[in-house]
Design a protein around this motif. Structure first.
Motif, PDB file in Angstrom:
ATOM      1  N   THR A   1       0.874  -1.131   0.019  1.00  0.00           N
ATOM      2  CA  THR A   1       0.065  -0.104   0.185  1.00  0.00           C
ATOM      3  C   THR A   1       0.719   1.220  -0.067  1.00  0.00           C
ATOM      4  OG1 THR A   1      -0.237  -0.110   2.380  1.00  0.00           O
ATOM      5  CG2 THR A   1      -1.990  -1.107   1.082  1.00  0.00           C
ATOM      6  N   GLU A   2       2.095   1.192   0.463  1.00  0.00           N
ATOM      7  CA  GLU A   2       3.138   2.349   0.476  1.00  0.00           C
ATOM      8  C   GLU A   2       3.545   2.518  -0.920  1.00  0.00           C
ATOM      9  OE1 GLU A   2       3.534   4.420   3.006  1.00  0.00           O
ATOM     10  OE2 GLU A   2       2.183   3.179   4.223  1.00  0.00           O
ATOM     11  N   THR A   3       3.797   1.520  -1.842  1.00  0.00           N
ATOM     12  CA  THR A   3       4.481   1.498  -3.098  1.00  0.00           C
ATOM     13  C   THR A   3       3.607   1.597  -4.190  1.00  0.00           C
ATOM     14  OG1 THR A   3       4.799  -1.023  -3.267  1.00  0.00           O
ATOM     15  CG2 THR A   3       6.433   0.115  -2.100  1.00  0.00           C
ATOM     16  N   ILE A   4       2.434   1.301  -4.135  1.00  0.00           N
ATOM     17  CA  ILE A   4       1.541   1.051  -4.976  1.00  0.00           C
ATOM     18  C   ILE A   4       1.136   2.491  -5.697  1.00  0.00           C
ATOM     19  CG2 ILE A   4      -0.858   1.271  -3.943  1.00  0.00           C
ATOM     20  CD1 ILE A   4      -1.849  -0.847  -5.663  1.00  0.00           C
TER      21      ILE A   4
ATOM     22  N   THR B   1       0.282  -1.326 -10.201  1.00  0.00           N
ATOM     23  CA  THR B   1       1.491  -0.907 -10.509  1.00  0.00           C
ATOM     24  C   THR B   1       2.202   0.113  -9.616  1.00  0.00           C
ATOM     25  OG1 THR B   1       0.653  -0.752 -13.052  1.00  0.00           O
ATOM     26  CG2 THR B   1       2.844   0.652 -12.457  1.00  0.00           C
ATOM     27  N   THR B   2       3.478  -0.204  -9.497  1.00  0.00           N
ATOM     28  CA  THR B   2       4.130   0.558  -8.260  1.00  0.00           C
ATOM     29  C   THR B   2       4.760   1.880  -8.741  1.00  0.00           C
ATOM     30  OG1 THR B   2       6.340  -0.838  -8.644  1.00  0.00           O
ATOM     31  CG2 THR B   2       4.739  -1.691  -7.058  1.00  0.00           C
ATOM     32  N   LYS B   3       5.222   2.618  -7.707  1.00  0.00           N
ATOM     33  CA  LYS B   3       5.682   3.941  -8.172  1.00  0.00           C
ATOM     34  C   LYS B   3       7.053   3.939  -8.925  1.00  0.00           C
ATOM     35  CE  LYS B   3       3.731   5.837  -4.063  1.00  0.00           C
ATOM     36  NZ  LYS B   3       3.929   6.160  -2.597  1.00  0.00           N
ATOM     37  N   ASN B   4       7.672   2.709  -8.835  1.00  0.00           N
ATOM     38  CA  ASN B   4       8.932   2.608  -9.837  1.00  0.00           C
ATOM     39  C   ASN B   4       8.791   1.868 -11.075  1.00  0.00           C
ATOM     40  OD1 ASN B   4       8.684   0.000  -9.210  1.00  0.00           O
ATOM     41  ND2 ASN B   4      10.498  -0.381  -8.176  1.00  0.00           N
TER      42      ASN B   4
ATOM     43  N   ASP C   1       5.225 -10.617   8.910  1.00  0.00           N
ATOM     44  CA  ASP C   1       5.537  -9.332   8.090  1.00  0.00           C
ATOM     45  C   ASP C   1       4.779  -9.388   6.802  1.00  0.00           C
ATOM     46  OD1 ASP C   1       6.916  -8.141  10.363  1.00  0.00           O
ATOM     47  OD2 ASP C   1       8.464  -9.370   9.854  1.00  0.00           O
ATOM     48  N   ILE C   2       5.136 -10.592   5.885  1.00  0.00           N
ATOM     49  CA  ILE C   2       4.526 -10.495   4.606  1.00  0.00           C
ATOM     50  C   ILE C   2       2.816 -10.814   4.689  1.00  0.00           C
ATOM     51  CG2 ILE C   2       4.155 -12.350   2.388  1.00  0.00           C
ATOM     52  CD1 ILE C   2       7.004 -10.957   2.761  1.00  0.00           C
ATOM     53  N   ALA C   3       2.418 -11.245   5.772  1.00  0.00           N
ATOM     54  CA  ALA C   3       0.847 -11.553   5.836  1.00  0.00           C
ATOM     55  C   ALA C   3       0.321 -10.230   6.214  1.00  0.00           C
ATOM     56  CB  ALA C   3       0.580 -12.436   7.054  1.00  0.00           C
ATOM     57  N   ILE C   4       0.817  -9.226   6.801  1.00  0.00           N
ATOM     58  CA  ILE C   4       0.420  -7.859   7.185  1.00  0.00           C
ATOM     59  C   ILE C   4       0.320  -7.262   5.894  1.00  0.00           C
ATOM     60  CG2 ILE C   4       1.121  -5.753   8.478  1.00  0.00           C
ATOM     61  CD1 ILE C   4       2.166  -7.589  10.731  1.00  0.00           C
ATOM     62  N   GLU C   5       1.498  -7.190   5.229  1.00  0.00           N
ATOM     63  CA  GLU C   5       1.318  -6.363   3.957  1.00  0.00           C
ATOM     64  C   GLU C   5       0.321  -6.830   2.867  1.00  0.00           C
ATOM     65  OE1 GLU C   5       2.634  -3.640   3.464  1.00  0.00           O
ATOM     66  OE2 GLU C   5       3.967  -3.520   5.414  1.00  0.00           O
ATOM     67  N   ALA C   6       0.214  -8.136   2.786  1.00  0.00           N
ATOM     68  CA  ALA C   6      -0.917  -8.726   2.023  1.00  0.00           C
ATOM     69  C   ALA C   6      -2.153  -8.635   2.492  1.00  0.00           C
ATOM     70  CB  ALA C   6      -0.463 -10.219   1.957  1.00  0.00           C
ATOM     71  N   LEU C   7      -2.296  -8.320   3.704  1.00  0.00           N
ATOM     72  CA  LEU C   7      -3.741  -7.904   4.546  1.00  0.00           C
ATOM     73  C   LEU C   7      -4.117  -6.680   3.937  1.00  0.00           C
ATOM     74  CD1 LEU C   7      -5.887  -9.677   5.618  1.00  0.00           C
ATOM     75  CD2 LEU C   7      -4.970  -9.077   7.937  1.00  0.00           C
ATOM     76  N   LYS C   8      -3.168  -5.643   4.253  1.00  0.00           N
ATOM     77  CA  LYS C   8      -3.249  -4.310   3.919  1.00  0.00           C
ATOM     78  C   LYS C   8      -3.602  -3.943   2.467  1.00  0.00           C
ATOM     79  CE  LYS C   8       0.155  -2.039   7.114  1.00  0.00           C
ATOM     80  NZ  LYS C   8       1.578  -1.342   7.218  1.00  0.00           N
ATOM     81  N   LEU C   9      -2.926  -4.815   1.523  1.00  0.00           N
ATOM     82  CA  LEU C   9      -3.193  -4.888   0.294  1.00  0.00           C
ATOM     83  C   LEU C   9      -4.766  -5.341  -0.047  1.00  0.00           C
ATOM     84  CD1 LEU C   9      -1.349  -3.703  -2.166  1.00  0.00           C
ATOM     85  CD2 LEU C   9      -0.782  -6.220  -2.562  1.00  0.00           C
ATOM     86  N   ALA C  10      -5.029  -6.254   0.617  1.00  0.00           N
ATOM     87  CA  ALA C  10      -6.520  -7.016   0.639  1.00  0.00           C
ATOM     88  C   ALA C  10      -7.360  -5.923   0.621  1.00  0.00           C
ATOM     89  CB  ALA C  10      -6.637  -8.114   1.273  1.00  0.00           C
TER      90      ALA C  10
ATOM     91  N   TYR D   1      -7.125  -2.455   0.804  1.00  0.00           N
ATOM     92  CA  TYR D   1      -6.900  -1.434  -0.106  1.00  0.00           C
ATOM     93  C   TYR D   1      -7.818  -1.834  -1.385  1.00  0.00           C
ATOM     94  CZ  TYR D   1      -4.923   1.349  -3.912  1.00  0.00           C
ATOM     95  OH  TYR D   1      -4.680   1.944  -4.847  1.00  0.00           O
ATOM     96  N   GLY D   2      -7.466  -3.059  -1.758  1.00  0.00           N
ATOM     97  CA  GLY D   2      -8.101  -3.691  -3.165  1.00  0.00           C
ATOM     98  C   GLY D   2      -9.459  -3.764  -3.031  1.00  0.00           C
ATOM     99  N   THR D   3      -9.993  -4.169  -2.006  1.00  0.00           N
ATOM    100  CA  THR D   3     -11.515  -4.430  -1.656  1.00  0.00           C
ATOM    101  C   THR D   3     -11.985  -3.244  -1.998  1.00  0.00           C
ATOM    102  OG1 THR D   3     -11.212  -6.220  -0.293  1.00  0.00           O
ATOM    103  CG2 THR D   3     -13.309  -5.373  -0.102  1.00  0.00           C
ATOM    104  N   LYS D   4     -11.703  -2.080  -1.325  1.00  0.00           N
ATOM    105  CA  LYS D   4     -12.191  -0.626  -1.427  1.00  0.00           C
ATOM    106  C   LYS D   4     -12.248  -0.351  -2.981  1.00  0.00           C
ATOM    107  CE  LYS D   4     -10.980   0.776   3.264  1.00  0.00           C
ATOM    108  NZ  LYS D   4      -9.993   1.700   4.154  1.00  0.00           N
ATOM    109  N   GLU D   5     -11.063  -0.336  -3.690  1.00  0.00           N
ATOM    110  CA  GLU D   5     -11.087   0.124  -4.819  1.00  0.00           C
ATOM    111  C   GLU D   5     -12.027  -0.756  -5.903  1.00  0.00           C
ATOM    112  OE1 GLU D   5      -9.050   2.448  -6.187  1.00  0.00           O
ATOM    113  OE2 GLU D   5      -8.758   2.931  -4.002  1.00  0.00           O
TER     114      GLU D   5
END
Length: 491
Positions: free
Chosen positions: A339-342, A380-383, A471-480, A482-486
């Motif tokens: 969610t920080e890099t997207i 797509t990420t910022k890079n 740690d991976i799970a936390i980032e994946a859940l944050k992404l989930a 974020y993605g659900t809202k979108e």
């Protein structure tokens, strides 16, 4: 370092102490043996000392003597507490006991006890590292042939380095279910006949998990996982294997991480696609296909349309936190999407690719449940790194990872699972046992490989290679989230 550093540093600190304190440990053993051999002499001298202390007190000179006796008694109490913590291999408890000793009693006595304690921890750690088996408790068994916990249990019972010591089922064993499935009752009878304890809670097992290095595999409902996790950590588990996504929300998963860190508990998540061969093949191909190579992960399940109400109800956390979270973990691990890099999240709005449904809730009359039957999106990420995901509840049994030419969209390679030969074997197994959830057959090898890596890591006090961490799970859940809202905005 020993009590607050990383696992590898703590082991190194203990190892470094061993040679230095060996002589003191054997000296302590010699003193204990002499004490046992000459106990009568000791008691006589203690009686004489007590009489002298009483005489001195009567003469007004007993302050030092009484304080010495009090110090001795306090030292013995602290040493007993320290020994209990050492024998239970309670690292945090040992640390607390040592700190109390340094604060409350003679530093020399405390230092000696600390050295002996470190030596014993090192010896015990070395012994435990060579253990042939690891104890496992399955938490959240579920119904045979339907529950993920049950399938994990069947594999664990056949693993040579595993000893299943307990099974927890909060629903069927608690009296909440008035009509317990006969297949579950038969399972419990069989487990108990083998000496495996079964209960409705971890505490109800009555097992001190800290006595041996124990893994708790949690496969309960996502909403129940945070409490089940806390119960396992409090009971003394040294490692927890959580079924995805781990918790309903990011905040809960972060609290679970903090608790595990404070108790030195390793936590792994059951993201099997991080190690599955077809994903690895696609990633390797993409790495050699040029700068414009674009990867699409497609995850299919074989639900029928009329089964989606049950699917939505049972997996109430939603599609992105349940089915598609496997792919989100891949995005985090291999593409750096968070969610920080997207930068962009592009939804494929064609109903054949993305569809939102609102269906009757099966257990709450008059209520509805909304979720996605299928989704498709590109992140797509910022890079500039981009990757696509598609997931379809009713897409069949074949999932795949495709590598495309990012410039023209031409598919360069597709890696499917199961492949043609695997599909034939899969169809035979499904026909032979139609009651079994099909994806158990499909992903059996991956499930077994994940558990093997975790068990081996616990046995050797190492790290489970390529298995997703919390740690991976936390980032994946944050992404989930974020993605659900979108997705809800667009569909």
């Amino acid at each position: 370092i020993l009590f607050e550093g990383r696992s590898a540093d703590r082991k190194k600190a203990v190892t470094t102490m061993n040679d230095a304190v060996a002589f003191l440990f054997h000296l302590l053993t010699l003193i204990s043996s002499a004490d046992a051999a000459f106990g009568s002499v000791k008691r006589k001298k203690m009686a004489e000392a007590a009489a002298a202390a009483a005489t001195a007190a009567a003469e007004g000179e007993g302050a030092d003597a009484s304080s010495t006796v009090a110090l001795f008694e306090k030292s013995v109490a602290f040493l007993e507490k320290l020994l209990a913590k050492i024998l239970s291999f309670d690292v945090v408890g040992v640390a607390e006991a040592m700190r109390e000793m340094f604060a409350e009693i003679n530093p020399v006595v405390a230092a000696f006890a600390a050295i002996v304690g470190l030596y014993m921890l090192g010896r015990m750690g070395k012994k435990k590292a060579k253990a042939r088996t690891v104890d496992v408790v399955v938490v959240g068994c579920g119904v045979p042939k339907r529950g993920m916990g049950w399938y994990h249990l069947t594999q664990l019972l056949e693993m040579k380095n595993v000893r299943v010591v307990g099974v927890v089922e909060p629903f069927f064993l608690s009296g909440l279910c008035k009509n317990v499935p006969p297949s579950f009752s038969a399972l419990v009878d069989d487990l108990r006949s083998k000496g495996i304890k079964c209960a409705d809670s971890v505490k109800g097992l009555g097992l001190p998990l800290h006595h041996r290095r124990t893994v708790c595999l949690i496969a309960g409902r996502t909403s129940d996982n945070p409490q089940l996790f806390e119960d396992c950590v409090d009971a003394g588990a040294c490692c927890v294997f959580l079924e995805k996504p781990g918790a309903p929300t990011v905040k809960e998963l972060e609290r679970m991480k903090a608790l595990a860190s404070s108790r030195y508990v390793d936590v792994y998540l059951g993201y099997n696609k991080n190690i599955t061969p077809y994903v690895r093949k696609a990633l390797n191909f993409a790495a050699t296909a040029g700068e414009n190579a674009h990867v699409t992960f497609c995850h299919n399940n074989s639900y029928k349309e009329n089964e989606l109400s049950e699917c939505f109800t049972r997996n109430a956390e939603g599609m992105l936190k349940n089915m598609a979270v496997h792919e989100l973990a891949l995005l985090v691990t291999f593409f750096g999407v968070t969610t920080e890099t997207i930068d962009k999240f592009e939804v494929e709005t064609d109903r054949k690719i993305s569809q939102k449904l609102t269906l009757p809730h099966l257990t709450e009359k008059g209520q509805k449940v909304t979720d996605f039957a299928r989704v498709g999106f590109k992140a797509t990420t910022k890079n500039g790194t981009s990757v696509s995901v598609r997931a379809d509840r009713c897409g069949g049994n074949v999932s795949y990872a495709a590598v495309l030419d990012g410039a023209g969209g031409k598919e360069l390679a597709r890696f499917e699972f199961p492949g043609k030969g695997q599909m034939e074997a899969f169809d035979i197994k499904c026909a032979a046992d139609p009651e079994m959830m099909p994806y158990f057959f499909l992903q059996s090898d991956d499930y077994l490989e994940l558990k093997t890596r975790v068990v081996d890591a616990v046995r050797t006090r190492g790290v489970a290679q390529d298995v997703a961490t919390i740690d991976i799970a936390i980032e994946a859940l944050k992404l989930a989230e974020y993605g659900t809202k979108e997705l809800l905005k667009k569909l």
